[in-house]
Design an enzyme around this catalytic site. Structure first.
Site, PDB file in Angstrom:
ATOM      1  N   ASP A 116      -8.951   5.706  -6.522  1.00  0.00           N
ATOM      2  CA  ASP A 116      -9.150   4.307  -6.889  1.00  0.00           C
ATOM      3  C   ASP A 116      -9.434   4.087  -8.370  1.00  0.00           C
ATOM      4  O   ASP A 116      -9.580   2.939  -8.795  1.00  0.00           O
ATOM      5  CB  ASP A 116     -10.281   3.700  -6.046  1.00  0.00           C
ATOM      6  N   ASP A 181      -2.770   1.676   0.226  1.00  0.00           N
ATOM      7  CA  ASP A 181      -3.526   1.063  -0.877  1.00  0.00           C
ATOM      8  C   ASP A 181      -3.220   1.736  -2.223  1.00  0.00           C
ATOM      9  O   ASP A 181      -3.339   1.126  -3.286  1.00  0.00           O
ATOM     10  CB  ASP A 181      -5.052   1.185  -0.644  1.00  0.00           C
TER      11      ASP A 181
HETATM   12  N1  GLY Z   1      -8.709   0.194  -0.677  1.00  0.00           N
HETATM   13  C1  GLY Z   1      -9.625  -0.043   0.341  1.00  0.00           C
HETATM   14  C2  GLY Z   1      -9.443  -1.308   1.085  1.00  0.00           C
HETATM   15  O1  GLY Z   1      -8.499  -2.022   0.934  1.00  0.00           O
HETATM   16  O2  GLY Z   1     -10.312  -1.611   1.883  1.00  0.00           O
END
Ligand code: GLY
Length: 398
Positions: A116, A181
């Site tokens: 992330d 994601d």
């Molecule tokens: N990237 C984590 C979520 O969308 O909850």
């Protein structure tokens, strides 16, 4: 229920009025939201500033605003929200706050233990650099891209999302888990190649997108949440979920990340396969029998108790923002859909009353139901993408 019907009724009246005076209504919905955000986020910031600390609000937990440490995956959204407020209002107050809360994340550029870092740095420093051209911010972005690159696994050709042996993920038996994601981290890599001239970031991003395109989508173009790759031999080991209802279900925010992430890939590469994929995701979303009337999805398209399941306003905001971008690639009908989503999110059904909702803008998002957390709450990324969608809408209207 009476309240919901009244709210929906009001929404319908507003929408039909809007059909009659499109341009005027389009402007009004933007200015009304900016006025509200100025007041609501003004209060959020006031509380933080009065504390004398640098705090980063994510959601409400146990009736209190929940602030996150800088290595939380959501830490870039609040600084990014400050930058969007600066853009939407032109008020230097927001710029100063953007600088302060962005610079607090400086050491995140060295984060290598989850994927992330792309999200976190692009939403904070990415916006900061775009709006100020401060060279120091550029260096942070390049360093962060280097950190993200350490997670690239050449044999399967993907960036590993989570460590296979850390936390709850370590209990799943994965070898190289990649979540949909992760498409959102690629924007930083594309930008880092532009800023540094080093094409290896771009190549990693394209490899990740191509492998994701091949493995993450079902025949109906819904996306799996987690694909687990074999990092030694290559190939797929498992197709599963972490935050959705079931391995074979369509988790709403995952679909949102997918359409947004591939819109970015098309912007950066002009590869028509990515645009075709976004069209297919669009068709999946907006012809689905469980897509709600107001276009704010239930948290999972296959959740068992629809219509008695929580909505996810964050997914709606992300999709709306992506659709505004995609509408500029000769898809005017996508703008109409995005406008309908924004009308819903701006209605009292989703937009908070001033001074409530922990001073977040939107209500009714979902973090992760399988983990039992953040169900029907505000989330800082719902607000971030809502403001981004308004900015994109404003640019298109002009
Ligand atoms: N990237 C984590 C979520 O969308 O909850």
């Amino acid at each position: 229920m009476k309240q919901v019907l009244l709210t929906l009724g009001l929404g319908v009246v507003l929408l039909s009025a809007c059909h009659r005076h499109d341009a005027e209504c389009n402007q009004q919905i933007i200015s009304d939201n900016v006025k509200f955000a100025t007041q609501q986020l003004g209060r959020q910031v006031e509380i933080i500033e009065e504390s004398g600390k640098i705090l980063n609000p994510r959601t409400i937990r146990c009736d209190k605003i929940y602030y996150v440490p800088i290595d939380d995956w959501t830490s870039g959204f609040f600084p990014g929200t400050m930058w969007y407020m600066f853009e939407l209002t032109g008020d230097e107050k927001w710029k100063n706050l953007g600088v302060k809360y962005t610079e607090d994340l400086d050491s995140v550029k060295y984060l290598t233990w989850h994927h992330d870092v792309g999200f976190m740095i692009n939403t904070s420093f990415g916006n900061a650099y775009r709006l100020t051209k401060n060279e120091a911010y550029k260096e942070v972005m390049i360093e962060a891209a280097k950190s993200l690159s350490t997670r690239f696994r050449p044999t399967p050709g993907v960036i590993q999302s989570w460590d296979e042996d850390r936390g709850w993920q370590g209990t799943r038996g994965w070898m190289c888990p990649v979540i949909i994601d992760n498409m959102m981290n690629l924007e930083l890599l594309f930008e880092a190649t532009r800023l540094s001239g080093d094409s290896s970031f771009y190549k990693m991003a394209v490899s990740h997108a191509d492998v994701t395109l091949k493995n993450h989508f079902r025949k109906d173009y819904s996306s799996y949440h987690v694909i687990d790759y074999d990092k030694i031999k290559g190939g797929v080991r498992h197709k599963q979920t972490a935050q959705g209802y079931a391995n074979e279900s369509a988790w709403a925010r995952g679909q949102a990340w997918a359409i947004y992430g591939f819109a970015v890939c098309y912007r950066e590469t002009k590869d028509p396969r990515y645009l075709t994929l976004t069209d297919n995701i669009y068709n999946f979303l907006f012809t689905h029998k469980n897509m709600s009337e107001d276009l704010v999805p239930y948290w999972d398209f296959d959740a068992p108790n629809i219509p008695n399941e929580p909505r996810d306003a964050s997914a709606a905001a992300i999709i709306a923002s992506a659709l505004y971008e995609l509408s500029t690639y000769d898809r005017p009908e996508y703008k109409e859909t995005a406008d309908r989503i924004i009308a819903s999110l701006s209605s009292p059904a989703y937009r908070a009353i001033l001074g409530t909702n922990g001073n977040f803008l939107l209500m009714h998002s979902v973090g992760s139901i399988p983990h039992g957390g953040e169900i029907d709450v505000p989330l800082n990324y719902a607000d971030y993408y809502f403001l981004e969608a308004l900015l994109r809408k404003q640019a298109i209207e002009k």
